[in-house]
Design a protein around this motif. Sequence first.
Motif, PDB file in Angstrom:
ATOM      1  N   GLN B  37       0.966  -1.203  -0.061  1.00  0.00           N
ATOM      2  CA  GLN B  37       0.096   0.129  -0.046  1.00  0.00           C
ATOM      3  C   GLN B  37       0.811   1.120  -0.082  1.00  0.00           C
ATOM      4  OE1 GLN B  37      -2.615   0.859   3.570  1.00  0.00           O
ATOM      5  NE2 GLN B  37      -4.290   1.521   2.027  1.00  0.00           N
ATOM      6  N   ASP B  38       0.805   2.043  -1.057  1.00  0.00           N
ATOM      7  CA  ASP B  38       1.611   2.986  -1.075  1.00  0.00           C
ATOM      8  C   ASP B  38       1.003   4.426  -0.603  1.00  0.00           C
ATOM      9  OD1 ASP B  38       0.455   3.903  -4.678  1.00  0.00           O
ATOM     10  OD2 ASP B  38      -0.463   4.239  -2.678  1.00  0.00           O
ATOM     11  N   SER B  39       1.815   5.473  -0.453  1.00  0.00           N
ATOM     12  CA  SER B  39       1.253   6.719   0.222  1.00  0.00           C
ATOM     13  C   SER B  39       0.008   7.270  -0.122  1.00  0.00           C
ATOM     14  CB  SER B  39       2.512   7.673   0.104  1.00  0.00           C
ATOM     15  OG  SER B  39       2.568   8.021  -1.082  1.00  0.00           O
ATOM     16  N   LYS B  40      -0.451   6.885  -1.216  1.00  0.00           N
ATOM     17  CA  LYS B  40      -1.785   7.302  -1.747  1.00  0.00           C
ATOM     18  C   LYS B  40      -2.771   6.360  -1.373  1.00  0.00           C
ATOM     19  CE  LYS B  40      -0.113  10.390  -5.449  1.00  0.00           C
ATOM     20  NZ  LYS B  40      -0.222  10.795  -6.782  1.00  0.00           N
ATOM     21  N   VAL B  60       6.109  -6.871  -9.979  1.00  0.00           N
ATOM     22  CA  VAL B  60       7.008  -6.668  -8.828  1.00  0.00           C
ATOM     23  C   VAL B  60       8.304  -6.857  -9.174  1.00  0.00           C
ATOM     24  CG1 VAL B  60       7.392  -7.926  -6.724  1.00  0.00           C
ATOM     25  CG2 VAL B  60       4.932  -7.461  -7.299  1.00  0.00           C
ATOM     26  N   PRO B  61       9.483  -6.106  -8.686  1.00  0.00           N
ATOM     27  CA  PRO B  61      10.638  -6.497  -9.076  1.00  0.00           C
ATOM     28  C   PRO B  61      11.175  -7.759  -8.345  1.00  0.00           C
ATOM     29  CG  PRO B  61      10.297  -4.209  -7.999  1.00  0.00           C
ATOM     30  CD  PRO B  61       9.114  -4.932  -8.008  1.00  0.00           C
ATOM     31  N   GLY B  84      11.881   3.743  -3.081  1.00  0.00           N
ATOM     32  CA  GLY B  84      10.655   3.557  -3.334  1.00  0.00           C
ATOM     33  C   GLY B  84      10.064   2.259  -2.769  1.00  0.00           C
ATOM     34  N   ASP B  85      10.783   1.641  -1.854  1.00  0.00           N
ATOM     35  CA  ASP B  85      10.017   0.498  -1.499  1.00  0.00           C
ATOM     36  C   ASP B  85       9.327   0.642   0.017  1.00  0.00           C
ATOM     37  OD1 ASP B  85      12.945  -1.659  -2.025  1.00  0.00           O
ATOM     38  OD2 ASP B  85      11.030  -1.051  -3.312  1.00  0.00           O
ATOM     39  N   PRO B 107      -1.887  -6.796  10.452  1.00  0.00           N
ATOM     40  CA  PRO B 107      -2.166  -5.507  10.686  1.00  0.00           C
ATOM     41  C   PRO B 107      -1.006  -4.441   9.851  1.00  0.00           C
ATOM     42  CG  PRO B 107      -0.579  -6.654  12.181  1.00  0.00           C
ATOM     43  CD  PRO B 107      -1.422  -7.840  11.536  1.00  0.00           C
ATOM     44  N   GLY B 108      -0.275  -5.092   9.015  1.00  0.00           N
ATOM     45  CA  GLY B 108       0.409  -4.274   8.203  1.00  0.00           C
ATOM     46  C   GLY B 108       1.717  -4.103   8.833  1.00  0.00           C
ATOM     47  N   THR B 109       2.800  -3.799   7.961  1.00  0.00           N
ATOM     48  CA  THR B 109       4.092  -3.500   8.542  1.00  0.00           C
ATOM     49  C   THR B 109       4.712  -2.245   7.587  1.00  0.00           C
ATOM     50  OG1 THR B 109       4.971  -5.680   8.534  1.00  0.00           O
ATOM     51  CG2 THR B 109       6.670  -4.032   8.310  1.00  0.00           C
ATOM     52  N   ARG B 110       4.843  -1.241   8.438  1.00  0.00           N
ATOM     53  CA  ARG B 110       5.143   0.003   7.836  1.00  0.00           C
ATOM     54  C   ARG B 110       6.790   0.009   7.513  1.00  0.00           C
ATOM     55  NH1 ARG B 110       3.302   4.731   6.596  1.00  0.00           N
ATOM     56  NH2 ARG B 110       1.252   4.456   7.777  1.00  0.00           N
ATOM     57  N   LEU B 111       7.145  -0.053   6.292  1.00  0.00           N
ATOM     58  CA  LEU B 111       8.795  -0.158   5.842  1.00  0.00           C
ATOM     59  C   LEU B 111       9.121   1.289   5.536  1.00  0.00           C
ATOM     60  CD1 LEU B 111      11.336  -1.525   5.188  1.00  0.00           C
ATOM     61  CD2 LEU B 111      10.274  -2.012   2.993  1.00  0.00           C
ATOM     62  N   THR B 112      10.086   1.789   6.176  1.00  0.00           N
ATOM     63  CA  THR B 112      10.802   3.059   5.722  1.00  0.00           C
ATOM     64  C   THR B 112      12.006   2.811   5.382  1.00  0.00           C
ATOM     65  OG1 THR B 112       9.331   4.063   7.290  1.00  0.00           O
ATOM     66  CG2 THR B 112      11.357   5.286   6.678  1.00  0.00           C
ATOM     67  N   VAL B 113      12.502   2.958   4.166  1.00  0.00           N
ATOM     68  CA  VAL B 113      13.932   3.122   3.735  1.00  0.00           C
ATOM     69  C   VAL B 113      14.562   4.445   3.713  1.00  0.00           C
ATOM     70  CG1 VAL B 113      15.425   2.112   1.649  1.00  0.00           C
ATOM     71  CG2 VAL B 113      13.169   0.958   2.424  1.00  0.00           C
ATOM     72  N   LEU B 114      15.643   4.551   4.500  1.00  0.00           N
ATOM     73  CA  LEU B 114      16.253   5.688   4.488  1.00  0.00           C
ATOM     74  C   LEU B 114      17.407   5.830   3.675  1.00  0.00           C
ATOM     75  CD1 LEU B 114      16.160   6.208   8.454  1.00  0.00           C
ATOM     76  CD2 LEU B 114      14.600   7.074   6.551  1.00  0.00           C
TER      77      LEU B 114
END
Lengths: 113, 114
Positions: B37-40, B60-61, B84-85, B107-114
């Motif tokens: 699920q993207d930011s939109k 999907v890559p 972008g992931d 419940p979902g996993t919020r992945l943040t790539v820095l």
Amino acid sequence: AQTVTQSQPEMSVQEAETVTLSCTYDTSENNYYLFWYKQPPSRQMILVIRQEAYKQQNATENRFSVNFQKAAKSFSLKISDSQLGDTAMYFCAYRDSNYQLIWGAGTKLIIKP
Amino acid sequence: DTAVSQTPKYLVTQMGNDKSIKCEQNLGHDTMYWYKQDSKKFLKIMFSYNNKELIINETVPNRFSPKSPDKAHLNLHINSLELGDSAVYFCASSQVSGPYNEQFFGPGTRLTVL
């Protein structure tokens, strides 16, 4: 390919009012399943209601009901006596022949006190 | 009891790292899924898997790979993470042979790539 369209990006109503969220889809199949899911700010995806295409009777679940118009390929969700806890993103989904869900873009519903 | 669980719920990592997200369902379902699920808030199916077939969304890559040690688990492994992931990743399960085949979500996993 099947597509699902939710034309209302955002809606807001006063508490206790009735609100209808629209959903249209495109398919060449005759039998299929349709769903409405709710995603509150907690981000948990929750099934609200489901409908089988071959059933003419509209599904209802307490304050939630659908208006299923097969010929028009329309599957709207009506929420009666809206409550603050109904504030969420609502997604319409179509189940394809591979048992995968095709999702609409979602409608953000805000219930105002 | 939680029907579909995911760990971790939050994941922050550096670009280029490899990470995994675990998913378990105790519903006895025969099919499991991964969504992004993207930011939109748009939901995109990545994979669906049962003991017979893996269906991969062609967009999907190949850095993303599902791994299923048994019927109740479908983990998502991501190599060489990119900015972008960053997204919320949902696991879901269903019983394909059931009358509705509705999907139950973790419940979902919020992945943040820095």
